[in-house]
Design an enzyme around this catalytic site. Structure first.
Site, PDB file in Angstrom:
ATOM      1  N   ASP A 102       0.851  -1.190   0.000  1.00  0.00           N
ATOM      2  CA  ASP A 102       0.000   0.000   0.000  1.00  0.00           C
ATOM      3  C   ASP A 102       0.889   1.244   0.000  1.00  0.00           C
ATOM      4  OD1 ASP A 102      -2.195   1.617   0.136  1.00  0.00           O
ATOM      5  OD2 ASP A 102      -2.782   1.077   2.170  1.00  0.00           O
ATOM      6  N   ASP A 103       0.828   2.029  -1.075  1.00  0.00           N
ATOM      7  CA  ASP A 103       1.606   3.276  -1.174  1.00  0.00           C
ATOM      8  C   ASP A 103       3.112   3.047  -1.203  1.00  0.00           C
ATOM      9  OD1 ASP A 103      -0.900   4.373  -0.959  1.00  0.00           O
ATOM     10  OD2 ASP A 103      -0.492   5.590   0.806  1.00  0.00           O
ATOM     11  N   CYS A 106      -5.788   4.512  -3.757  1.00  0.00           N
ATOM     12  CA  CYS A 106      -6.059   3.113  -3.405  1.00  0.00           C
ATOM     13  C   CYS A 106      -7.332   2.527  -4.014  1.00  0.00           C
ATOM     14  CB  CYS A 106      -6.148   2.979  -1.885  1.00  0.00           C
ATOM     15  SG  CYS A 106      -4.858   3.815  -0.957  1.00  0.00           S
ATOM     16  N   HIS A 145     -10.806  -2.271   1.139  1.00  0.00           N
ATOM     17  CA  HIS A 145     -11.013  -0.879   0.728  1.00  0.00           C
ATOM     18  C   HIS A 145     -11.932  -0.727  -0.481  1.00  0.00           C
ATOM     19  CE1 HIS A 145      -8.934   3.346   0.687  1.00  0.00           C
ATOM     20  NE2 HIS A 145     -10.088   3.339   1.319  1.00  0.00           N
ATOM     21  N   ASP A 167      -0.317  -0.652  -4.887  1.00  0.00           N
ATOM     22  CA  ASP A 167      -1.550  -0.120  -5.477  1.00  0.00           C
ATOM     23  C   ASP A 167      -1.338   1.228  -6.149  1.00  0.00           C
ATOM     24  OD1 ASP A 167      -1.186   1.280  -3.123  1.00  0.00           O
ATOM     25  OD2 ASP A 167      -3.213   0.970  -2.361  1.00  0.00           O
TER      26      ASP A 167
END
Length: 560
Positions: free
Chosen positions: A27-28, A67, A128, A332
């Site tokens: 993530d990121d 995201c 998410h 992502d």
């Protein structure tokens, strides 16, 4: 007897032809965060090993720089705008898990394709992509999108989950003063009307009371994101509130490992998505990794992420499954450059998370290992997409791509195997929310990839960052679109002269492709209307009381 042996051999080949599938999504994570992408400051040996044992993609692209839309595209092989997952307003991700925003059930995920092919499937970590719709509970839940088992967070990690700051004030530093000013001006106006006897005292008091209620509610909601968004679920059951971020990676590894062992015991091929919470903030690691790296808590979390990947791969190898398992690793979207030192590093790429078209937000690490199918230690500089995972999985599990919808992913197997030298993507389109802000063009000849940019993010003057995140609505249209040779200029620093023949030859081709792409988008219901993204108080769970009181519990399976 000969016929029986033939049947047994054929059955064995058929089973082996369906590989297990292990998907890792960070993530990121920044493009330049990993050792195999040039970082020498942090140790990531387990992830780097995937690059040496598989194929490394240097121009691997997300369909969005945030995201929720990026993950929807990865799950479905379709640009987010096709499924209503591209926002037209400020809210571009699903902040409140218990809202009506989510991946439509009409979409067919790769998990559904695998499940239909006889796989047992699981998601561990971040989802998410919503829970309930306006008319049906759990319709967006992972268990109704192709996964047999789920353990993790239905929403995302947020700064509010730590003690230091809040997302709303990072984005708008004077948010509370703005809210108080709006309330004050209106209240003073009502008092003036009362004193001038345009309205009665009773009416004035009533209007001030009624006006104060929504303002107070807005304040309370944004001041209590932890209460509204921090949950761990096991399948449909809420087991932890709020999330204990320290040690979460270890719990995800344990849950994922148990699922793999159970699948092997049941003699079923499996697909798992290990969707890590790292590297999103708030960053908190287990004790074994706190202070371990040379780059503060971001480096600590990166090394914990690498350990987590290594533990799953170690288990796969110990069970004798390594040669029968397809492994994929990516992020992502790009690193969040506005929050340094807690954000990711995108190397020489311009921009980052939420920036829209700049490569720093959409170019991500990408590695695929598939023994016996893909060569070891190779690299491709051709444009590929997270959406291509959809096609790859459909091929691996032996399922057909749905033919009743546009699928934007492409078959990249020939490219990864070295059987072709040109990406199957002639054009790739770069969005910010529902705004098309640029496109890539890979001609069918030559070696160059071109990128046209038609919008610029709302950057802080003199700096290459925005205020926390860039707004799509505040991005401005470029009078003259910028064209880059992204092959030789990945940092987007030297645009092609707009008066040159090269510019005049290439730009009309890309603009025409963008026009045709826009015409291919069929109308669909937006998942990001105010009504859908607003939190629903009647849906908010509370694991140990009645919302919003006493909402605290710890997963009994992991009490410490």
């Amino acid at each position: 007897m000969f016929r029986l042996c033939f049947i047994v051999i054929f059955a064995s080949i058929s089973v082996n032809a369906k590989p297990n599938i292990v998907l890792f999504m960070a993530d990121d994570l920044g493009y330049g965060d990993l050792g195999c992408y040039g970082n020498t400051s942090v140790k990531t040996p387990n992830i780097d090993k995937l690059a040496t044992e598989g194929v490394k993609m240097t121009q691997h692209l997300a369909a969005a720089s945030l995201c929720t839309p990026s993950r929807s595209a990865m799950m479905t092989g379709r640009y987010p705008i096709r499924s209503g997952m591209a926002s037209s307003n400020l809210m571009r991700v699903n902040i409140w898990p218990y809202s009506a925003c989510g991946l439509p059930p009409s979409e067919i995920t790769y998990a559904e394709l695998a499940k239909d092919a006889g796989y047992t499937t699981a998601l561990f970590g971040k989802w998410h992509l919503g829970v309930h719709s306006e008319t049906e509970h759990n319709v967006h839940h992972p268990l109704n999108q192709g996964f047999d088992y789920f353990y993790g967070t239905l929403g995302t990690n947020m700064d509010d989950f730590g003690p230091e700051t809040k997302v709303v004030t990072l984005s708008r530093p004077y948010w509370y003063w703005e809210l108080f000013s709006i309330w004050s001006v209106t209240t003073v106006a009502l008092i003036c009307l009362c004193r001038a006897r345009y309205i009665s005292v009773f009416t004035c008091v009533l209007l001030i009371f009624l006006w104060s209620m929504p303002v107070t509610l807005v304040y309370w909601v944004f001041d209590n994101v932890l209460l509204f968004s921090s949950f761990v679920h096991r399948n449909y059951d809420l087991v932890e509130q709020p999330i204990r971020l320290a040690g979460l990676s270890q719990r995800l590894v344990q849950e994922g490992s148990e699922f793999i062992r159970n699948a092997v015991q049941a003699d079923k091929p499996f697909l798992i998505l290990m969707s890590w919470v790292h590297m999103h903030t708030f960053i908190e690691t287990g004790k074994a990794f706190t202070g371990k790296s040379n780059l503060g808590r971001y480096g600590d979390a990166l090394e914990e992420l690498d350990w987590s990947v290594g533990e799953i791969l170690k288990l796969v190898k110990s069970l004798g499954l390594e040669d029968d398992t397809l492994v994929y690793f990516t992020s992502d979207n790009g690193g969040h450059v506005e929050i340094a030192p807690d954000g990711g590093y995108n190397g020489i790429l311009r921009g980052g998370k939420a920036h829209g078209a700049p490569d720093g937000g959409i170019r991500v690490p990408g590695m695929i290992k598939w023994p016996g199918v893909l060569p070891k230690g190779t690299e491709t500089d051709e444009p590929t997409s997270l959406m291509d995972l959809y096609n790859l999985i459909s091929s691996a599990v032996g399922q057909q791509i749905p033919d009743d919808r546009t699928v934007d992913g492409r078959d990249i197997l020939p490219l990864l195997q070295g059987n072709t030298e040109i990406s199957p993507h002639e054009f790739m389109f770069h969005y910010c929310g529902n705004k098309l802000q640029g496109a890539r063009y890979r001609p069918r000849t030559g070696t160059n990839t071109w990128k046209l940019v038609t919008y610029s993010p709302n950057l802080i003057p003199g700096r290459d960052i925005c205020q926390f995140v860039c707004s799509c609505n505040h991005a401005f249209v470029l009078d003259t679109p910028l064209l880059y040779d992204i092959t030789s200029d990945p940092g987007e620093t030297n645009p092609i002269d707009s008066n040159s023949k090269q510019y005049k030859d290439i730009v009309p081709v890309i603009l025409e492709a963008m026009k045709q792409h826009k015409n291919s988008i069929e109308p669909t219901t937006s998942q990001f209307s105010f009504r859908k993204v607003a939190p629903r108080f009647d849906w908010q769970p509370c694991c140990n009381g009645t919302f919003p009181f006493n909402c605290y519990c710890t997963d009994p399976k992991f009490p410490e």
